[in-house]
Design a protein around this motif. Structure first.
Motif, PDB file in Angstrom:
ATOM      1  N   GLU A  14       0.682  -1.395  -0.017  1.00 23.01           N
ATOM      2  CA  GLU A  14       0.282   0.227  -0.281  1.00 23.01           C
ATOM      3  C   GLU A  14       0.897   1.135  -0.152  1.00 23.01           C
ATOM      4  O   GLU A  14       0.497   1.897  -0.749  1.00 23.01           O
ATOM      5  CB  GLU A  14      -1.227   0.104   1.163  1.00 23.01           C
ATOM      6  CG  GLU A  14      -1.893  -0.679   1.323  1.00 23.01           C
ATOM      7  CD  GLU A  14      -1.506  -2.486   1.457  1.00 23.01           C
ATOM      8  OE1 GLU A  14      -0.462  -2.369   2.151  1.00 23.01           O
ATOM      9  OE2 GLU A  14      -2.313  -3.712   1.275  1.00 23.01           O
ATOM     10  N   LYS A  15       2.497   0.915   0.691  1.00 22.88           N
ATOM     11  CA  LYS A  15       3.015   2.595   1.053  1.00 22.88           C
ATOM     12  C   LYS A  15       3.557   2.787  -0.402  1.00 22.88           C
ATOM     13  O   LYS A  15       3.454   4.181  -0.811  1.00 22.88           O
ATOM     14  CB  LYS A  15       3.650   2.401   2.139  1.00 22.88           C
ATOM     15  CG  LYS A  15       4.745   3.707   2.420  1.00 22.88           C
ATOM     16  CD  LYS A  15       5.828   3.373   3.921  1.00 22.88           C
ATOM     17  CE  LYS A  15       6.416   4.320   3.783  1.00 22.88           C
ATOM     18  NZ  LYS A  15       7.780   4.125   4.795  1.00 22.88           N
ATOM     19  N   ALA A  18       1.218   4.758  -2.922  1.00 19.77           N
ATOM     20  CA  ALA A  18       1.082   5.121  -2.862  1.00 19.77           C
ATOM     21  C   ALA A  18       1.779   6.640  -3.164  1.00 19.77           C
ATOM     22  O   ALA A  18       1.606   7.655  -3.994  1.00 19.77           O
ATOM     23  CB  ALA A  18       0.426   5.157  -1.142  1.00 19.77           C
ATOM     24  N   PRO A  73      -3.793  -2.169  -6.659  1.00 16.04           N
ATOM     25  CA  PRO A  73      -2.561  -1.785  -6.952  1.00 16.04           C
ATOM     26  C   PRO A  73      -1.881  -3.155  -7.538  1.00 16.04           C
ATOM     27  O   PRO A  73      -0.425  -2.967  -7.878  1.00 16.04           O
ATOM     28  CB  PRO A  73      -2.257  -2.315  -5.345  1.00 16.04           C
ATOM     29  CG  PRO A  73      -3.478  -3.076  -4.524  1.00 16.04           C
ATOM     30  CD  PRO A  73      -4.754  -2.983  -5.851  1.00 16.04           C
ATOM     31  N   SER A  95       2.879  -7.678  -3.027  1.00 12.46           N
ATOM     32  CA  SER A  95       2.947  -8.275  -1.785  1.00 12.46           C
ATOM     33  C   SER A  95       3.852  -9.452  -2.453  1.00 12.46           C
ATOM     34  O   SER A  95       3.827 -10.401  -2.140  1.00 12.46           O
ATOM     35  CB  SER A  95       2.170  -8.386  -1.031  1.00 12.46           C
ATOM     36  OG  SER A  95       1.740  -8.610   0.426  1.00 12.46           O
TER      37      SER A  95
END
Length: 146
Positions: A14-15, A18, A73, A95
């Motif tokens: 997620e980071k 972003a 993502p 991930s």
């Protein structure tokens, strides 16, 4: 001409995504980027068109970016057009643990119509892969420090 690259970033998916999507961050890993200017559409959404301006000691360059798929993502795909060449890029994120993300790119040059770049792509193909590899390392460093 086609090339792929991949790097592991020690931050959660997620980071990473972003930070990747925030166009203000592009200058942090793309040397020479002066600005990114949205021309039409919504930034990073399918159909968005932006101009990217680069300037270094050796060159000035303007690219048109067209987003052709946004499946984030997981991935983002864009076409980059320059007066002498076009390429497609697919950026992928996966991930691979709670705090690790695999960031991969696939670049396909679809048009090189100026004699010198065409000749250089045949004789010295690393000239086309090295900047992308450097930008991936720069992005990793940026994300891991933020």
């Amino acid at each position: 001409m086609k090339h792929k690259g991949s790097i592991i970033i020690d931050q959660p998916l997620e980071k990473v995504v972003a930070l990747f999507l925030n166009s203000e961050n592009l200058k942090e890993w793309q040397e020479g980027l002066v600005k990114k200017e949205l021309i039409s559409g919504t930034e990073n959404k399918m159909g968005a068109v932006s101009l990217l301006y680069y300037k270094t000691e050796k060159y000035e360059m303007e690219l048109t970016e067209r987003i052709i798929a946004n499946n984030l993502p997981e991935s983002l795909e864009a076409i980059y057009q320059h007066k002498h060449m076009d390429n497609t890029m697919k950026y992928s994120f996966k991930s691979i643990g709670k705090n690790q993300t695999q960031y991969s790119t696939e670049v396909v040059y679809t048009r090189i119509d100026w004699i010198m770049p065409r000749l250089m792509s045949i004789l010295f193909p690393r000239m086309y892969t090295k900047p992308g590899e450097r930008w991936m390392r720069n992005f990793k460093e940026f994300v891991e420090q933020n």
